[in-house]
Design a protein around this motif. Sequence first.
Motif, mmCIF file in Angstrom:
data_model
loop_
_atom_site.group_PDB
_atom_site.id
_atom_site.type_symbol
_atom_site.label_atom_id
_atom_site.label_comp_id
_atom_site.label_asym_id
_atom_site.label_seq_id
_atom_site.Cartn_x
_atom_site.Cartn_y
_atom_site.Cartn_z
ATOM 1 N N PRO A 7 0.818 -1.204 0.000
ATOM 2 C CA PRO A 7 0.000 0.000 0.000
ATOM 3 C C PRO A 7 0.856 1.260 0.000
ATOM 4 N N THR A 8 0.323 2.299 -0.557
ATOM 5 C CA THR A 8 0.945 3.615 -0.448
ATOM 6 C C THR A 8 0.571 4.201 0.907
ATOM 7 N N ILE A 9 1.544 4.716 1.608
ATOM 8 C CA ILE A 9 1.311 5.354 2.908
ATOM 9 C C ILE A 9 1.042 6.836 2.673
ATOM 10 N N LEU A 10 -0.117 7.283 3.096
ATOM 11 C CA LEU A 10 -0.481 8.693 2.952
ATOM 12 C C LEU A 10 -0.455 9.327 4.340
ATOM 13 N N LEU A 11 0.541 10.189 4.558
ATOM 14 C CA LEU A 11 0.785 10.790 5.865
ATOM 15 C C LEU A 11 0.051 12.120 5.979
ATOM 16 N N VAL A 12 -0.767 12.258 7.009
ATOM 17 C CA VAL A 12 -1.578 13.467 7.192
ATOM 18 C C VAL A 12 -1.130 14.172 8.477
ATOM 19 N N HIS A 13 -0.505 15.316 8.324
ATOM 20 C CA HIS A 13 -0.051 16.057 9.502
ATOM 21 C C HIS A 13 -1.241 16.719 10.203
ATOM 22 N N GLY A 14 -0.998 17.167 11.432
ATOM 23 C CA GLY A 14 -2.045 17.806 12.197
ATOM 24 C C GLY A 14 -1.850 19.307 12.292
ATOM 25 N N ALA A 15 -2.448 19.904 13.317
ATOM 26 C CA ALA A 15 -2.358 21.341 13.512
ATOM 27 C C ALA A 15 -0.966 21.741 13.972
ATOM 28 N N PHE A 16 -0.621 23.005 13.687
ATOM 29 C CA PHE A 16 0.616 23.622 14.178
ATOM 30 C C PHE A 16 1.864 22.963 13.607
ATOM 31 N N ASN A 41 -2.153 19.271 4.667
ATOM 32 C CA ASN A 41 -3.495 19.225 5.244
ATOM 33 C C ASN A 41 -3.944 20.681 5.384
ATOM 34 N N PRO A 42 -5.024 21.086 4.743
ATOM 35 C CA PRO A 42 -5.386 22.512 4.723
ATOM 36 C C PRO A 42 -5.646 23.134 6.094
ATOM 37 N N LEU A 43 -6.138 22.359 7.069
ATOM 38 C CA LEU A 43 -6.390 22.845 8.427
ATOM 39 C C LEU A 43 -7.457 23.934 8.474
ATOM 40 N N ARG A 44 -8.439 23.843 7.583
ATOM 41 C CA ARG A 44 -9.495 24.856 7.531
ATOM 42 C C ARG A 44 -10.825 24.364 8.071
ATOM 43 N N GLY A 45 -10.991 23.076 8.271
ATOM 44 C CA GLY A 45 -12.232 22.524 8.789
ATOM 45 C C GLY A 45 -12.280 21.042 8.510
ATOM 46 N N LEU A 46 -12.935 20.282 9.397
ATOM 47 C CA LEU A 46 -12.851 18.827 9.316
ATOM 48 C C LEU A 46 -13.428 18.283 8.020
ATOM 49 N N ALA A 47 -14.603 18.731 7.626
ATOM 50 C CA ALA A 47 -15.232 18.198 6.412
ATOM 51 C C ALA A 47 -14.400 18.523 5.174
ATOM 52 N N SER A 48 -13.967 19.765 5.055
ATOM 53 C CA SER A 48 -13.214 20.152 3.858
ATOM 54 C C SER A 48 -11.826 19.526 3.842
ATOM 55 N N ASP A 49 -11.180 19.435 5.003
ATOM 56 C CA ASP A 49 -9.864 18.795 5.061
ATOM 57 C C ASP A 49 -9.966 17.308 4.713
ATOM 58 N N ALA A 50 -10.985 16.640 5.255
ATOM 59 C CA ALA A 50 -11.171 15.214 4.960
ATOM 60 C C ALA A 50 -11.491 14.996 3.486
ATOM 61 N N ALA A 51 -12.276 15.891 2.908
ATOM 62 C CA ALA A 51 -12.609 15.764 1.483
ATOM 63 C C ALA A 51 -11.345 15.896 0.633
ATOM 64 N N TYR A 52 -10.463 16.802 1.025
ATOM 65 C CA TYR A 52 -9.220 16.969 0.272
ATOM 66 C C TYR A 52 -8.348 15.727 0.386
#
Length: 241
Positions: A7-16, A41-52
């Motif tokens: 599998p390809t590992i897709l790393l998603v960073h968090g805030a800050f 990770n855009p860090l603009r909101g859960l729904a929009s970040d998850a969609a991205y």
Amino acid sequence: MSTSPTPTILLVHGAFADAASWTGVITELQNDGIPVIAPPNPLRGLASDAAYIASVASRIDGPVVLVGHSYGGAVISVAGTTENVTGLVYVAAYVTEEGESLSELQDRYPLSPLGDNLVQSTYPVEGAEPAVEFTIEARAFPEIFAADVPAAVTKVLAVAQRPLAAAAFTERAAAAAWRTKPSWALVADADQAINPDVQRFGARRAGATTVEVEGASHAVAVSRAKEVADLIRDAVRGTAV
């Protein structure tokens, strides 16, 4: 017996933080020939970040394991419903339930020192009033976020923070992918940003295969890259068919 592609590992960073926080983990995985990608990770909101993040995962040919740090855990819990996602790895992360917000999850236990050390500012929103976002106060950043990271590195991380929109704390998760997909979790037991008990609770509720890293700060992917990569390797083996 045939096996599925690695599998390809897709790393998603968090805030800050930003995707550079995964540098040591990326090196570990690449040295093992494991394909990896670390998008912003855009860090603009859960729904929009998850969609991205879901859109990035869906463009990858073959299986994907999502890895989320901190707020990125909530993001992968939603984005993980994407069809080709085969596993989830939570790293010092929020593991949210469907219909639950970050605030509701963390309010189950005593709050960490993070909340008292946030700096509030605003950013422009086209066609609407300015929105609120947060960073960590620079002087508190080493203790709160990266107590086990060398001081010279911490000074860089503190000024390279990416702010998190305030709305992300109260927006409710639209899904909980861990209900249908296997998960792994790493608990940073000296975390001052997310109470380790919040991490343990979420991992336990998800039925995640869990490891604890003693003395690890919230920036565990920076300070303990090998341990984080080892858990991801476990997920790669665990999702092989």
